[in-house]
Enzyme design. Structure first.
Site, mmCIF file in Angstrom:
data_model
loop_
_atom_site.group_PDB
_atom_site.id
_atom_site.type_symbol
_atom_site.label_atom_id
_atom_site.label_comp_id
_atom_site.label_asym_id
_atom_site.label_seq_id
_atom_site.Cartn_x
_atom_site.Cartn_y
_atom_site.Cartn_z
ATOM 1 N N ASP A 46 2.201 1.907 3.865
ATOM 2 C CA ASP A 46 1.438 3.090 3.769
ATOM 3 C C ASP A 46 2.590 4.274 3.467
ATOM 4 O O ASP A 46 2.298 5.204 4.081
ATOM 5 C CB ASP A 46 0.464 3.301 4.953
ATOM 6 C CG ASP A 46 -0.610 4.190 4.350
ATOM 7 O OD1 ASP A 46 -0.753 4.745 3.151
ATOM 8 O OD2 ASP A 46 -1.798 4.540 5.240
ATOM 9 N N HIS A 63 -9.402 1.325 -0.661
ATOM 10 C CA HIS A 63 -8.368 2.111 0.040
ATOM 11 C C HIS A 63 -9.399 3.213 0.922
ATOM 12 O O HIS A 63 -10.241 3.665 0.216
ATOM 13 C CB HIS A 63 -7.183 2.782 -0.538
ATOM 14 C CG HIS A 63 -6.248 3.520 0.231
ATOM 15 N ND1 HIS A 63 -6.598 4.731 0.703
ATOM 16 C CD2 HIS A 63 -5.020 3.367 0.505
ATOM 17 C CE1 HIS A 63 -5.684 5.340 1.394
ATOM 18 N NE2 HIS A 63 -4.638 4.619 1.104
ATOM 19 N N GLU A 113 0.797 -0.949 0.066
ATOM 20 C CA GLU A 113 -0.043 0.095 -0.004
ATOM 21 C C GLU A 113 0.775 1.195 -0.047
ATOM 22 O O GLU A 113 1.129 1.873 0.918
ATOM 23 C CB GLU A 113 -0.963 -0.019 1.282
ATOM 24 C CG GLU A 113 -2.092 1.200 1.042
ATOM 25 C CD GLU A 113 -2.756 1.389 2.350
ATOM 26 O OE1 GLU A 113 -3.423 0.349 2.779
ATOM 27 O OE2 GLU A 113 -2.724 2.408 2.833
HETATM 28 MN MN MN Z 1 -2.664 4.381 2.289
#
Ligand code: MN
Length: 361
Positions: A321, A202, A42
């Site tokens: 992330d 997401h 991600e």
């Molecule tokens: Mn994200």
């Protein structure tokens, strides 16, 4: 650095022998000596074009989204998000991440009108494919689609997966307050299932309709609102019959499943009690068969172990992330997590290869 330069450096480091830290194989600070191949799933980017269009959108007052904000173009965050080379690769190297699976920054193109959103999606996917071509051993990527035009979004999934050879699809949750359980979006699922493209669902800020209670204490963003929105969205999918219609569809959710592993028994119990007729199986069965979760930004043993017990090691993928969370922290955490080496290999590598069909890296 060029690919050739990188290979030379790799080779040089290998020759340097013991103690050398190979790019892409760096030991996590304070971590183990493990040499996992690490795929992070991600990892965020944006393009100058999407950034500019978003700035214009906000300035025009057309913002019907709740509290959309944008840091200055010269801020460290935007520079990180638009860096598709040196800085990004350096971060990966120092953390020991081999591959980033790239996806467009939320809310992406879903805020625009159909023509602009569709055009920006194509352009973004072309640029992403170019980045992957330049670094085929370091990047994979998920296709952006303008969900507001489901038919054209379905066509873009086809183009992105076949012509551009991308690895799946990113959808940044709701589209102007509408959720994907709405049947008008189902041709997106049809296209994704047909071509075996997993959809990464997401988070984004809660829709205007559910925004008010999130409007204080910074609750609307990644502290909480993002995850409640993605969680609500996922539950709508679980209860809507989407997975009876598309039994081979794969949905990926980040942030250790956006809370859902915690809720599965409750969902099953109340669905049975209410005798809900929209689905054929229990919510937990769809979640186990059709969802894969990632660790993005949730580097915490208790929820990893809960998820591992509920779903098993085959349904969890590593994610950072980036650049919103630390690659180094994520690697140090998972390297040291109380799981077997075999399960960590699945979480770091095997599952991502399977879900996103990663073969070149
Ligand atoms: Mn994200």
């Amino acid at each position: 650095m060029t690919d050739q330069g990188r290979r030379r450096l790799l080779k040089g480091a290998a020759i340097a022998g013991a103690g050398a830290v190979l790019p892409g194989f760096a030991r996590a600070q304070g971590g183990s000596d493990s040499d996992f191949y690490r795929i992070a799933t991600e990892e965020t980017f944006t393009t100058a074009e999407v950034y500019e269009a978003t700035a214009v959108y906000i300035k025009s007052g057309a913002d019907d989204e709740a509290g959309l904000g944008l840091p200055p173009a010269d801020s460290a965050l935007i520079r990180s998000l638009t860096d598709m080379g040196e800085g990004r690769l350096a971060d990966m190297d120092s953390a020991g991440i081999n591959v980033q699976v790239l996806s467009l920054w939320s809310p992406g193109v879903q805020i625009f009108d159909i023509a602009q959103g569709t055009e920006l999606a194509r352009e973004t996917n072309d640029q992403l494919a170019g980045t992957i071509r330049r670094h085929p051993d370091r990047f994979a990527g998920l296709a952006t689609i303008a969900t507001q035009a489901p038919e054209r979004a379905a066509q873009e999934i086809d183009r992105a997966m076949t012509t551009l050879r991308l690895n799946g699809v990113i959808i940044n949750s709701h589209t102007k307050g509408e959720y994907l359980d709405n049947r008008k979006f189902w041709e997106i699922f049809e296209a994704a299932q047909a071509i075996d493209a997993a959809i990464y669902l997401h988070p984004r800020k809660p829709s205007v309709e559910m925004f008010q209670p999130f409007s204080q204490y910074a609750m609307d963003g990644p502290m909480f609102g993002f995850h409640i929105d993605a969680s609500v969205h996922s539950v709508r999918l679980l209860l809507s019959g989407v997975f009876d219609a598309f039994p081979d569809l794969t949905i990926v959710v980040g942030h250790m499943g956006e809370g859902l592993p915690f809720w599965l028994k409750r969902l099953d119990d109340i669905v049975a009690r209410e005798d809900l007729q929209t689905i054929k199986r229990r919510p937990s069965e769809y979640f186990r068969d059709n969802f894969v979760i990632t660790t993005s930004a949730m580097f915490w043993d208790p929820i990893l172990m809960l998820s591992h017990e509920v779903l098993g090691a085959d349904r969890i993928m590593f994610g950072v992330d980036y650049p919103f969370a630390s690659s180094e922290e994520g690697v140090a955490w998972l390297d040291a997590a109380p799981l077997s080496e075999a399960d960590k290999k699945k979480i770091y590598e095997t599952n991502a290869r399977r879900v996103f069909n990663i073969v070149n890296a």
